[in-house]
Design an enzyme around this catalytic site. Structure first.
Site, PDB file in Angstrom:
ATOM      1  N   GLU A 178     -14.417  -1.683   8.837  1.00 18.58           N
ATOM      2  CA  GLU A 178     -13.789  -2.961   8.515  1.00 18.58           C
ATOM      3  C   GLU A 178     -12.325  -2.872   8.935  1.00 18.58           C
ATOM      4  O   GLU A 178     -11.599  -1.981   8.501  1.00 18.58           O
ATOM      5  CB  GLU A 178     -13.903  -3.181   6.990  1.00 18.58           C
ATOM      6  CG  GLU A 178     -13.122  -4.356   6.466  1.00 18.58           C
ATOM      7  CD  GLU A 178     -14.026  -5.529   6.114  1.00 18.58           C
ATOM      8  OE1 GLU A 178     -15.251  -5.424   6.323  1.00 18.58           O
ATOM      9  OE2 GLU A 178     -13.489  -6.546   5.635  1.00 18.58           O
ATOM     10  N   ARG A 179     -11.944  -3.785   9.823  1.00 24.54           N
ATOM     11  CA  ARG A 179     -10.564  -3.832  10.332  1.00 24.54           C
ATOM     12  C   ARG A 179     -10.159  -2.525  11.016  1.00 24.54           C
ATOM     13  O   ARG A 179      -9.001  -2.107  10.920  1.00 24.54           O
ATOM     14  CB  ARG A 179      -9.567  -4.152   9.220  1.00 24.54           C
ATOM     15  CG  ARG A 179      -9.922  -5.345   8.373  1.00 24.54           C
ATOM     16  CD  ARG A 179     -10.193  -6.570   9.191  1.00 24.54           C
ATOM     17  NE  ARG A 179     -10.630  -7.700   8.365  1.00 24.54           N
ATOM     18  CZ  ARG A 179     -11.005  -8.867   8.896  1.00 24.54           C
ATOM     19  NH1 ARG A 179     -11.018  -9.054  10.203  1.00 24.54           N
ATOM     20  NH2 ARG A 179     -11.385  -9.843   8.114  1.00 24.54           N
ATOM     21  N   GLU A 302     -13.358 -11.919  -2.651  1.00 22.59           N
ATOM     22  CA  GLU A 302     -14.077 -12.142  -1.396  1.00 22.59           C
ATOM     23  C   GLU A 302     -15.567 -11.849  -1.544  1.00 22.59           C
ATOM     24  O   GLU A 302     -16.174 -11.133  -0.755  1.00 22.59           O
ATOM     25  CB  GLU A 302     -13.440 -11.314  -0.271  1.00 22.59           C
ATOM     26  CG  GLU A 302     -11.969 -11.641  -0.094  1.00 22.59           C
ATOM     27  CD  GLU A 302     -11.296 -10.934   1.069  1.00 22.59           C
ATOM     28  OE1 GLU A 302     -11.747  -9.843   1.435  1.00 22.59           O
ATOM     29  OE2 GLU A 302     -10.313 -11.480   1.595  1.00 22.59           O
ATOM     30  N   ARG A 335      -8.329  -2.674  -7.761  1.00 25.21           N
ATOM     31  CA  ARG A 335      -7.499  -3.453  -6.850  1.00 25.21           C
ATOM     32  C   ARG A 335      -7.095  -4.809  -7.429  1.00 25.21           C
ATOM     33  O   ARG A 335      -7.904  -5.494  -8.082  1.00 25.21           O
ATOM     34  CB  ARG A 335      -8.213  -3.632  -5.508  1.00 25.21           C
ATOM     35  CG  ARG A 335      -8.449  -2.295  -4.849  1.00 25.21           C
ATOM     36  CD  ARG A 335      -9.157  -2.413  -3.538  1.00 25.21           C
ATOM     37  NE  ARG A 335      -8.282  -2.769  -2.438  1.00 25.21           N
ATOM     38  CZ  ARG A 335      -8.485  -3.785  -1.621  1.00 25.21           C
ATOM     39  NH1 ARG A 335      -9.492  -4.615  -1.812  1.00 25.21           N
ATOM     40  NH2 ARG A 335      -7.669  -3.998  -0.619  1.00 25.21           N
ATOM     41  N   ARG A 347      -2.828 -19.356  -3.802  1.00 24.06           N
ATOM     42  CA  ARG A 347      -3.397 -17.997  -3.739  1.00 24.06           C
ATOM     43  C   ARG A 347      -2.348 -16.938  -4.042  1.00 24.06           C
ATOM     44  O   ARG A 347      -2.663 -15.894  -4.647  1.00 24.06           O
ATOM     45  CB  ARG A 347      -4.004 -17.767  -2.344  1.00 24.06           C
ATOM     46  CG  ARG A 347      -4.452 -16.349  -2.128  1.00 24.06           C
ATOM     47  CD  ARG A 347      -5.183 -16.184  -0.824  1.00 24.06           C
ATOM     48  NE  ARG A 347      -5.303 -14.777  -0.457  1.00 24.06           N
ATOM     49  CZ  ARG A 347      -5.715 -14.343   0.727  1.00 24.06           C
ATOM     50  NH1 ARG A 347      -6.049 -15.212   1.665  1.00 24.06           N
ATOM     51  NH2 ARG A 347      -5.806 -13.056   0.988  1.00 24.06           N
ATOM     52  N   LYS A 371      -1.409  -4.734  -3.328  1.00 25.63           N
ATOM     53  CA  LYS A 371      -0.933  -4.810  -1.942  1.00 25.63           C
ATOM     54  C   LYS A 371       0.565  -5.083  -1.922  1.00 25.63           C
ATOM     55  O   LYS A 371       1.112  -5.669  -2.856  1.00 25.63           O
ATOM     56  CB  LYS A 371      -1.678  -5.914  -1.185  1.00 25.63           C
ATOM     57  CG  LYS A 371      -3.133  -5.570  -0.893  1.00 25.63           C
ATOM     58  CD  LYS A 371      -3.784  -6.574   0.049  1.00 25.63           C
ATOM     59  CE  LYS A 371      -5.250  -6.194   0.258  1.00 25.63           C
ATOM     60  NZ  LYS A 371      -5.948  -7.064   1.220  1.00 25.63           N
ATOM     61  N   ASP A 376      -1.586 -11.002   2.109  1.00 24.45           N
ATOM     62  CA  ASP A 376      -2.502 -10.044   2.724  1.00 24.45           C
ATOM     63  C   ASP A 376      -1.903  -9.351   3.942  1.00 24.45           C
ATOM     64  O   ASP A 376      -2.233  -9.721   5.066  1.00 24.45           O
ATOM     65  CB  ASP A 376      -3.799 -10.775   3.119  1.00 24.45           C
ATOM     66  CG  ASP A 376      -4.937  -9.809   3.391  1.00 24.45           C
ATOM     67  OD1 ASP A 376      -4.776  -8.619   3.090  1.00 24.45           O
ATOM     68  OD2 ASP A 376      -5.980 -10.254   3.899  1.00 24.45           O
ATOM     69  N   GLU A 398      -0.322  -0.520  -2.349  1.00 26.33           N
ATOM     70  CA  GLU A 398      -1.264  -0.410  -1.224  1.00 26.33           C
ATOM     71  C   GLU A 398      -0.648  -1.045   0.013  1.00 26.33           C
ATOM     72  O   GLU A 398      -0.244  -2.203  -0.008  1.00 26.33           O
ATOM     73  CB  GLU A 398      -2.583  -1.126  -1.569  1.00 26.33           C
ATOM     74  CG  GLU A 398      -3.605  -1.111  -0.433  1.00 26.33           C
ATOM     75  CD  GLU A 398      -4.900  -1.879  -0.763  1.00 26.33           C
ATOM     76  OE1 GLU A 398      -5.412  -1.769  -1.896  1.00 26.33           O
ATOM     77  OE2 GLU A 398      -5.404  -2.590   0.127  1.00 26.33           O
ATOM     78  N   GLU A 404      -4.402  -4.939  11.141  1.00 26.47           N
ATOM     79  CA  GLU A 404      -5.229  -6.143  11.116  1.00 26.47           C
ATOM     80  C   GLU A 404      -4.452  -7.384  11.552  1.00 26.47           C
ATOM     81  O   GLU A 404      -4.944  -8.181  12.341  1.00 26.47           O
ATOM     82  CB  GLU A 404      -5.779  -6.325   9.691  1.00 26.47           C
ATOM     83  CG  GLU A 404      -6.554  -7.604   9.516  1.00 26.47           C
ATOM     84  CD  GLU A 404      -7.104  -7.780   8.107  1.00 26.47           C
ATOM     85  OE1 GLU A 404      -6.928  -6.866   7.268  1.00 26.47           O
ATOM     86  OE2 GLU A 404      -7.712  -8.822   7.844  1.00 26.47           O
ATOM     87  N   HIS A 532      -0.002 -15.868   7.656  1.00 25.37           N
ATOM     88  CA  HIS A 532      -1.434 -16.127   7.804  1.00 25.37           C
ATOM     89  C   HIS A 532      -1.735 -17.216   8.831  1.00 25.37           C
ATOM     90  O   HIS A 532      -2.534 -18.128   8.584  1.00 25.37           O
ATOM     91  CB  HIS A 532      -2.063 -16.474   6.450  1.00 25.37           C
ATOM     92  CG  HIS A 532      -3.386 -15.776   6.254  1.00 25.37           C
ATOM     93  ND1 HIS A 532      -4.366 -15.791   7.223  1.00 25.37           N
ATOM     94  CD2 HIS A 532      -3.881 -15.035   5.232  1.00 25.37           C
ATOM     95  CE1 HIS A 532      -5.410 -15.088   6.788  1.00 25.37           C
ATOM     96  NE2 HIS A 532      -5.135 -14.609   5.598  1.00 25.37           N
ATOM     97  N   TRP A 554      -8.304 -19.838   3.192  1.00 28.48           N
ATOM     98  CA  TRP A 554      -8.564 -19.063   4.406  1.00 28.48           C
ATOM     99  C   TRP A 554      -8.014 -19.770   5.646  1.00 28.48           C
ATOM    100  O   TRP A 554      -8.037 -19.236   6.744  1.00 28.48           O
ATOM    101  CB  TRP A 554     -10.076 -18.803   4.566  1.00 28.48           C
ATOM    102  CG  TRP A 554     -10.567 -17.663   3.717  1.00 28.48           C
ATOM    103  CD1 TRP A 554      -9.796 -16.811   2.983  1.00 28.48           C
ATOM    104  CD2 TRP A 554     -11.924 -17.244   3.518  1.00 28.48           C
ATOM    105  NE1 TRP A 554     -10.589 -15.892   2.328  1.00 28.48           N
ATOM    106  CE2 TRP A 554     -11.904 -16.129   2.641  1.00 28.48           C
ATOM    107  CE3 TRP A 554     -13.166 -17.699   3.985  1.00 28.48           C
ATOM    108  CZ2 TRP A 554     -13.055 -15.471   2.226  1.00 28.48           C
ATOM    109  CZ3 TRP A 554     -14.311 -17.037   3.570  1.00 28.48           C
ATOM    110  CH2 TRP A 554     -14.258 -15.933   2.697  1.00 28.48           C
TER     111      TRP A 554
HETATM  112  C1  BDP Z   1      -8.252  -8.333   4.062  1.00 31.84           C
HETATM  113  C2  BDP Z   1      -9.276  -8.069   5.106  1.00 31.84           C
HETATM  114  C3  BDP Z   1     -10.644  -7.840   4.562  1.00 31.84           C
HETATM  115  C4  BDP Z   1     -10.576  -6.841   3.427  1.00 31.84           C
HETATM  116  C5  BDP Z   1      -9.615  -7.350   2.383  1.00 31.84           C
HETATM  117  C6  BDP Z   1      -9.391  -6.385   1.234  1.00 31.84           C
HETATM  118  O1  BDP Z   1      -9.286  -9.175   5.987  1.00 31.84           O
HETATM  119  O2  BDP Z   1     -11.441  -7.392   5.605  1.00 31.84           O
HETATM  120  O3  BDP Z   1     -11.819  -6.604   2.893  1.00 31.84           O
HETATM  121  O4  BDP Z   1      -8.370  -7.524   2.957  1.00 31.84           O
HETATM  122  O5  BDP Z   1      -8.323  -5.816   1.167  1.00 31.84           O
HETATM  123  O6  BDP Z   1      -7.032  -7.995   4.630  1.00 31.84           O
HETATM  124  O7  BDP Z   1     -10.256  -6.228   0.390  1.00 31.84           O
END
Ligand code: BDP
Length: 720
Positions: A178-179, A302, A335, A347, A371, A376, A398, A404, A532, A554
């Protein structure tokens, strides 16, 4: 046949002597220039290591490999000769014990490196309270030599500021990441435990060399199979490989595992059967892996299951797992990246709203893993408002090493600059100086626990990270997690010296290039607080016009809020009021006229002709930023072009080619965004700035199937 050998011989002759593919990272240990060898040879004649343990042996073999490589002579285990390097702990080594060194303040992982004399001979001693401290000290000693610092009169004591320094690999069990932009996962689960790829050891050496002491091995959007006995047996074999390097393994756990694996009807954290299931599962893990680190959990985010599914709080969810690992000394990283499509709140506010009321409700062995920013991993975000706002909770920072949202493989963006911006961010929670670094190292609130987490950028590409310069993000992450006070500049200097050359003619050009690269990406992608603005799903390239995704948050238009009046998300008290999640002085600053330009459209909706601090209108200022970003990349290319004499062919050429891609894509970002925003501003291009060469429809039509890291091309995706 003989023709074949002749051809092979010829090939050998033409292969450039200095060819390198980056596999050895910053642990290359290539022979130093002759003058340096002459300087260092007398202080590294032999390695003396009394006692043996896997970590001590790793230290000894690293020193042997490093010193014999750098000094271009055999360096072996020997006696206490003039110039010997003596390593050990007071427990393992009578020699070290006899020196009665001041080790008490160094904790379990710290080390001391000292030039001293023993039986009348000048020696260097690398000592620690534990074998792993000795390993860290050995890497530090090598680093000094690799960066050509004097090792003649050393008296260095170093201990990590943060206790847990972790990478989170977002690797799926099928080998995709993923990413991930550096190939496939290096974890070859299918062949484990019978075949343990030597790359695991190489990775462990690299991690340990910068002090990383834990990895979680699977995607946070977790596959429940990771918790099955089939995979736990494989994980135990991996833990055995990593253990000598001081690295504990962690797993991303799926919250609904009690249902999927345990065949229970519920995963409700307050259900005694669920609690018993976690306990049993965890006991089984610790039977296999006695030093198992614990879990990372992405819940109610998500589409992932979580405690909210049972009307329980995030704390109740975290605590059930924390209670299961507590008797074994394990940790839960829970998280904070939680937001819901059912919640119409901005958000950026949702995580704080959900977590802040739970301050003090999490167990001691839980970190709320937060984060760096509230959205994000954007090129720039203001720090997450939760830092400083949860005094009774362990917060872990984090950050994302994998790029990404920062151009993925081919954009050179040196991330330690971004990491430092967050670490140095003053939350003002307890007055001036309440930095994020002090929140996460525990000192602001007197917490015992401390952690920093990086989302890994490692894959099975030969150079590990896809691009040579992305190795610096891995390196820099570890160094900053060990000591958040280090400078991005100093880290770049070290890494360049170890990875390429210490020649000042190279380093003095490339350090500024790396430092400037972060602002460049902000400028050409998302200047003045934009965020974003990325194309759908894969986040490769611009998509500021996207407005058709199922979840409002999104869509890039949700964030840019471009309209006839202006640009930006009103997060002041007249808008979403996200500003008031910050300490009062910051809240006031972000909602008021003195807001720094860099956060302007993050917090405010601003008229297109708003007069900026520079005297320009917002529109003109924005275009100036886009073009500054492009100019910066052009300068990076130019600088790199001049570095050819200092770098081996392979690494130089790849970097040069990637910089060319970066310049092309910076232009694309600028043109596409201007074409879109101009449909609202209706303002002309300022003098000296060219209009986008195409109309908006052209940029909107650009489509890329199968961008790495975002899952496979779906059958009903458009074909062009
Ligand atoms: C976003 C990503 C996604 C991750 C998510 C995460 O687009 O793929 O699953 O974060 O941190 O940046 O859970």
């Amino acid at each position: 046949m003989s023709r074949f050998f002749a051809a092979a011989f010829l090939l050998l002759l033409v292969v450039p002597a200095r060819a390198e593919d980056g596999y050895n990272l910053w642990l290359r240990y290539r022979p130093m220039e002759a003058s340096a060898q002459a300087q260092y040879r007398p202080v590294a004649t032999d390695i003396v290591s009394e006692g043996t343990s896997p970590s001590l042996d790793a230290a000894k073999s690293e020193l042997t490999r490093g010193l014999s490589g750098l000094l271009d002579k055999p360096v072996s285990a020997g006696a206490v000769a003039e110039g010997a390097v003596i390593i050990g702990t007071p427990a393992s080594s009578p020699l070290v014990a006899g020196l009665k060194l001041p080790l008490t303040g160094l904790g379990r992982e710290g080390y001391l490196i000292r030039s001293t004399s023993l039986v009348g001979r000048a020696v260097t001693v690398i000592a620690a309270n534990s074998d792993i401290g000795v390993l860290y000290g050995s890497f530090a000693f090598l680093r000094l030599i690799q960066t050509r610092q004097s090792v003649a009169h050393l008296d260095i004591a170093s201990a990590p500021r943060l206790k847990l320094r972790l990478l989170n690999h977002w690797d799926n069990l099928d080998g995709t990441i993923e990413r991930g932009y550096a190939g496939h996962s290096i974890f070859d689960w299918q062949k484990m435990p019978d075949y343990m790829d030597p790359r695991y050891t190489m990775m462990a050496r690299a991690d340990a060399s910068v002090g990383i002491n834990g990895i979680s091995v699977n995607n946070v959007s977790a596959d429940v199979w990771m918790l099955s006995s089939l995979y736990l047996d494989k994980l135990a074999a991996l833990a055995d490989v990593l253990r000598p390097y001081g690295i504990r393994v962690y797993v991303a756990a799926r919250f609904s595992a009690p249902i999927e694996l345990g065949k229970l009807k519920t995963a409700d954290p307050n259900d005694p059967q669920v609690q018993a299931w976690w306990q049993k599962e965890v006991d089984g893990i610790y039977r296999r892996i006695p030093d198992f680190g614990g879990f990372v959990v992405k819940a109610n985010s998500e589409g992932q299951p979580g405690p909210r599914d049972y009307n329980r709080t995030q704390a109740e969810g975290a605590n059930v797992i924390a209670d299961a690992v507590a008797p074994h000394g394990g940790t839960v990283f829970w998280r904070a990246f939680v937001y819901s499509e059912k919640d119409p709140t901005d958000r950026a506010k949702q995580a704080y709203n959900e977590f802040k009321p739970l301050d003090g409700k999490f167990r001691d062995n839980v970190f709320v893993q937060t984060k760096n920013g509230a959205i994000d991993f954007q090129p720039r975000e203001p720090a997450h408002p939760m830092f400083g706002a949860m005094p009774k909770t362990n917060l872990a920072l984090e950050v994302q090493l994998t790029k990404e949202y920062l151009g993925q493989t081919t954009h050179l963006v040196y991330l330690p600059v971004l990491f430092k911006e967050v670490l140095d961010w003053d939350t003002m929670a307890k007055g001036k100086g309440s930095t994020v670094a002090k929140v996460i190292d525990g000192s602001l609130e007197g917490h015992d626990q401390s952690a920093m987490v990086g989302v890994s950028n490692i894959g099975d590409d030969r150079n590990w990270t896809g691009a040579q310069f992305s190795q610096a993000d891995w390196y820099g992450f570890g160094r900053l997690a060990w000591d958040p006070d280090l400078s991005a500049d100093g880290i770049a200097r070290e890494w360049l010296g170890m990875t390429f050359t210490n020649d000042p003619a190279f380093v003095n050009q490339i350090v500024p290039l790396m430092i400037a690269s972060r602002e460049a990406v902000v400028d050409y992608m998302t200047p003045l607080g934009l965020h974003h603005q990325f194309a759908t799903s894969h986040h490769y390239g611009p998509g500021p016009w996207v407005s058709d995704l199922s979840r409002p948050e999104w869509n890039p238009v949700y964030y840019n809020r471009a309209d006839a009046k202006g640009l930006g998300f009103d997060r002041t008290p007249t808008g979403s009021d996200a500003t008031s999640q910050y300490a009062p002085p910051l809240a006031k600053l972000f909602a008021g006229p003195n807001i720094p330009d860099r956060y302007l459209t993050w917090f405010q909706h601003v008229a297109w002709d708003h007069k900026m601090k520079s005297g320009r209108t917002l529109w003109d200022e924005m275009i100036a930023h886009y073009d500054t970003g492009i100019a910066a990349v052009a300068q990076m290319r130019k600088t790199w072009a001049a570095m050819k004499p200092y770098v081996d062919d392979q690494r130089w050429s790849q970097t040069a080619a990637f910089l060319a891609v970066q310049q092309k894509e910076a232009q694309w970002w600028r043109d596409a965004c201007i074409a879109y925003f101009q449909t609202f501003s209706h303002m002309p291009m300022p003098t000296g700035h060219a209009p986008p060469p195409h109309d908006l429809a052209y940029y909107e039509a650009i489509y890329f199937p199968n961008v790495p890291g975002a899952g496979p091309h779906k059958p009903n995706d458009p074909i062009e």
